[in-house]
Design a protein around this motif. Structure first.
Motif, PDB file in Angstrom:
ATOM      1  N   VAL A   1       0.859  -1.183   0.000  1.00  0.00           N
ATOM      2  CA  VAL A   1       0.000   0.000   0.000  1.00  0.00           C
ATOM      3  C   VAL A   1       0.895   1.232   0.000  1.00  0.00           C
ATOM      4  O   VAL A   1       1.906   1.276   0.706  1.00  0.00           O
ATOM      5  CB  VAL A   1      -0.925   0.007   1.239  1.00  0.00           C
ATOM      6  N   VAL A   2       0.536   2.218  -0.807  1.00  0.00           N
ATOM      7  CA  VAL A   2       1.290   3.471  -0.859  1.00  0.00           C
ATOM      8  C   VAL A   2       0.338   4.616  -0.528  1.00  0.00           C
ATOM      9  O   VAL A   2      -0.748   4.714  -1.092  1.00  0.00           O
ATOM     10  CB  VAL A   2       1.915   3.698  -2.259  1.00  0.00           C
ATOM     11  N   PHE A   3       0.768   5.455   0.409  1.00  0.00           N
ATOM     12  CA  PHE A   3       0.040   6.674   0.736  1.00  0.00           C
ATOM     13  C   PHE A   3       0.865   7.850   0.234  1.00  0.00           C
ATOM     14  O   PHE A   3       2.092   7.829   0.316  1.00  0.00           O
ATOM     15  CB  PHE A   3      -0.157   6.817   2.248  1.00  0.00           C
ATOM     16  N   VAL A   4       0.187   8.868  -0.269  1.00  0.00           N
ATOM     17  CA  VAL A   4       0.851  10.070  -0.757  1.00  0.00           C
ATOM     18  C   VAL A   4       0.183  11.276  -0.125  1.00  0.00           C
ATOM     19  O   VAL A   4      -1.041  11.394  -0.129  1.00  0.00           O
ATOM     20  CB  VAL A   4       0.748  10.188  -2.298  1.00  0.00           C
TER      21      VAL A   4
ATOM     22  N   LEU B   1       2.326  27.146 -11.553  1.00  0.00           N
ATOM     23  CA  LEU B   1       2.465  27.206 -10.103  1.00  0.00           C
ATOM     24  C   LEU B   1       3.639  28.111  -9.734  1.00  0.00           C
ATOM     25  O   LEU B   1       4.680  28.075 -10.368  1.00  0.00           O
ATOM     26  CB  LEU B   1       2.690  25.810  -9.532  1.00  0.00           C
ATOM     27  N   LYS B   2       3.447  28.915  -8.724  1.00  0.00           N
ATOM     28  CA  LYS B   2       4.486  29.843  -8.281  1.00  0.00           C
ATOM     29  C   LYS B   2       5.249  29.320  -7.071  1.00  0.00           C
ATOM     30  O   LYS B   2       6.248  29.891  -6.673  1.00  0.00           O
ATOM     31  CB  LYS B   2       3.865  31.202  -7.976  1.00  0.00           C
ATOM     32  N   GLU B   3       4.753  28.265  -6.472  1.00  0.00           N
ATOM     33  CA  GLU B   3       5.388  27.661  -5.311  1.00  0.00           C
ATOM     34  C   GLU B   3       5.558  26.168  -5.569  1.00  0.00           C
ATOM     35  O   GLU B   3       4.811  25.578  -6.355  1.00  0.00           O
ATOM     36  CB  GLU B   3       4.526  27.856  -4.068  1.00  0.00           C
ATOM     37  N   PRO B   4       6.517  25.550  -4.891  1.00  0.00           N
ATOM     38  CA  PRO B   4       6.707  24.107  -5.084  1.00  0.00           C
ATOM     39  C   PRO B   4       5.598  23.295  -4.416  1.00  0.00           C
ATOM     40  O   PRO B   4       5.024  23.714  -3.422  1.00  0.00           O
ATOM     41  CB  PRO B   4       8.054  23.836  -4.406  1.00  0.00           C
ATOM     42  N   VAL B   5       5.314  22.156  -4.984  1.00  0.00           N
ATOM     43  CA  VAL B   5       4.418  21.188  -4.369  1.00  0.00           C
ATOM     44  C   VAL B   5       5.312  20.248  -3.559  1.00  0.00           C
ATOM     45  O   VAL B   5       6.237  19.647  -4.104  1.00  0.00           O
ATOM     46  CB  VAL B   5       3.633  20.382  -5.425  1.00  0.00           C
ATOM     47  N   LEU B   6       5.058  20.172  -2.273  1.00  0.00           N
ATOM     48  CA  LEU B   6       5.801  19.243  -1.429  1.00  0.00           C
ATOM     49  C   LEU B   6       5.010  17.951  -1.330  1.00  0.00           C
ATOM     50  O   LEU B   6       3.793  17.984  -1.194  1.00  0.00           O
ATOM     51  CB  LEU B   6       6.015  19.837  -0.034  1.00  0.00           C
ATOM     52  N   ALA B   7       5.699  16.827  -1.391  1.00  0.00           N
ATOM     53  CA  ALA B   7       5.016  15.538  -1.330  1.00  0.00           C
ATOM     54  C   ALA B   7       5.799  14.576  -0.449  1.00  0.00           C
ATOM     55  O   ALA B   7       7.017  14.669  -0.327  1.00  0.00           O
ATOM     56  CB  ALA B   7       4.842  14.956  -2.724  1.00  0.00           C
ATOM     57  N   ARG B   8       5.084  13.670   0.136  1.00  0.00           N
ATOM     58  CA  ARG B   8       5.681  12.612   0.962  1.00  0.00           C
ATOM     59  C   ARG B   8       4.974  11.317   0.609  1.00  0.00           C
ATOM     60  O   ARG B   8       3.753  11.277   0.472  1.00  0.00           O
ATOM     61  CB  ARG B   8       5.476  12.957   2.443  1.00  0.00           C
ATOM     62  N   PHE B   9       5.743  10.260   0.451  1.00  0.00           N
ATOM     63  CA  PHE B   9       5.214   8.944   0.118  1.00  0.00           C
ATOM     64  C   PHE B   9       5.560   7.971   1.238  1.00  0.00           C
ATOM     65  O   PHE B   9       6.656   8.005   1.772  1.00  0.00           O
ATOM     66  CB  PHE B   9       5.838   8.421  -1.185  1.00  0.00           C
ATOM     67  N   TRP B  10       4.612   7.105   1.558  1.00  0.00           N
ATOM     68  CA  TRP B  10       4.843   6.023   2.508  1.00  0.00           C
ATOM     69  C   TRP B  10       4.477   4.718   1.808  1.00  0.00           C
ATOM     70  O   TRP B  10       3.387   4.592   1.259  1.00  0.00           O
ATOM     71  CB  TRP B  10       3.962   6.155   3.742  1.00  0.00           C
ATOM     72  N   ARG B  11       5.366   3.735   1.833  1.00  0.00           N
ATOM     73  CA  ARG B  11       5.091   2.415   1.255  1.00  0.00           C
ATOM     74  C   ARG B  11       4.977   1.420   2.403  1.00  0.00           C
ATOM     75  O   ARG B  11       5.895   1.258   3.195  1.00  0.00           O
ATOM     76  CB  ARG B  11       6.222   2.008   0.323  1.00  0.00           C
TER      77      ARG B  11
ATOM     78  N   TRP C   1       1.188  15.663   8.829  1.00  0.00           N
ATOM     79  CA  TRP C   1       2.313  16.011   7.956  1.00  0.00           C
ATOM     80  C   TRP C   1       1.987  17.265   7.150  1.00  0.00           C
ATOM     81  O   TRP C   1       2.803  18.177   7.056  1.00  0.00           O
ATOM     82  CB  TRP C   1       2.648  14.841   7.015  1.00  0.00           C
ATOM     83  N   ILE C   2       0.777  17.327   6.606  1.00  0.00           N
ATOM     84  CA  ILE C   2       0.377  18.506   5.838  1.00  0.00           C
ATOM     85  C   ILE C   2       0.358  19.743   6.735  1.00  0.00           C
ATOM     86  O   ILE C   2       0.885  20.797   6.366  1.00  0.00           O
ATOM     87  CB  ILE C   2      -0.993  18.283   5.161  1.00  0.00           C
ATOM     88  N   SER C   3      -0.229  19.623   7.920  1.00  0.00           N
ATOM     89  CA  SER C   3      -0.265  20.755   8.849  1.00  0.00           C
ATOM     90  C   SER C   3       1.135  21.259   9.156  1.00  0.00           C
ATOM     91  O   SER C   3       1.385  22.462   9.179  1.00  0.00           O
ATOM     92  CB  SER C   3      -0.949  20.372  10.160  1.00  0.00           C
ATOM     93  N   ASP C   4       2.057  20.336   9.366  1.00  0.00           N
ATOM     94  CA  ASP C   4       3.436  20.707   9.649  1.00  0.00           C
ATOM     95  C   ASP C   4       4.056  21.472   8.478  1.00  0.00           C
ATOM     96  O   ASP C   4       4.745  22.470   8.667  1.00  0.00           O
ATOM     97  CB  ASP C   4       4.250  19.449   9.954  1.00  0.00           C
ATOM     98  N   LYS C   5       3.789  21.037   7.273  1.00  0.00           N
ATOM     99  CA  LYS C   5       4.394  21.669   6.096  1.00  0.00           C
ATOM    100  C   LYS C   5       3.760  23.013   5.767  1.00  0.00           C
ATOM    101  O   LYS C   5       4.458  23.930   5.363  1.00  0.00           O
ATOM    102  CB  LYS C   5       4.315  20.747   4.878  1.00  0.00           C
ATOM    103  N   VAL C   6       2.460  23.148   5.908  1.00  0.00           N
ATOM    104  CA  VAL C   6       1.819  24.411   5.519  1.00  0.00           C
ATOM    105  C   VAL C   6       1.977  25.478   6.584  1.00  0.00           C
ATOM    106  O   VAL C   6       1.739  26.646   6.306  1.00  0.00           O
ATOM    107  CB  VAL C   6       0.324  24.249   5.145  1.00  0.00           C
ATOM    108  N   THR C   7       2.405  25.107   7.788  1.00  0.00           N
ATOM    109  CA  THR C   7       2.597  26.116   8.828  1.00  0.00           C
ATOM    110  C   THR C   7       4.058  26.514   8.985  1.00  0.00           C
ATOM    111  O   THR C   7       4.374  27.343   9.815  1.00  0.00           O
ATOM    112  CB  THR C   7       2.061  25.630  10.189  1.00  0.00           C
TER     113      THR C   7
END
Length: 119
Positions: free
Chosen positions: A24-27, A47-57, A84-90
């Protein structure tokens, strides 16, 4: 959960049951938290800002088989993704830096435990 909707576990469970040998992969990703439609997304291109992504396998051997356990496991992962999203957007502006992250290979138990600390 502030950034994600609750899991629609019926579809996820069907996918897992129909591919019993698959991991299973979560993104998780950032930048689109306030986008409510394809039109709003389209207006942001380019897009003017980077898209940050994290994957878990998650190895298939660590995916619960019982329906109730699987639902609880999914909610745990959704909560971890939301955190994880909250951490990155703040993060303050400029923290992103060069966008490279050193990736360590965690032990298999670290991969599937949504209660383990976020990096």
């Amino acid at each position: 959960m502030a950034n994600v909707l609750p899991p629609r576990h019926g579809g996820v469970m069907a996918a897992i049951r129909n591919a019993p040998d698959a991991d299973v992969v979560f993104v998780a990703h950032t930048l689109f938290e306030d986008v409510g439609s394809i039109g709003q997304l389209w207006q942001r291109i380019p897009l003017k800002e980077p898209v940050l992504a994290r994957f878990w396998r998650i190895p298939v051997s660590e995916v619960p088989e019982d329906s109730e356990d699987l639902i609880a496991w999914l909610y745990g992962w959704w909560s971890r993704i939301d955190a994880w999203i909250s951490d990155k957007v703040t993060e303050p502006e400029g923290v992103v830096g060069d966008l490279t992250e050193e990736i360590a290979t965690p032990g298999s138990s670290e991969l599937s435990d949504p209660s383990s600390p976020l990096p």
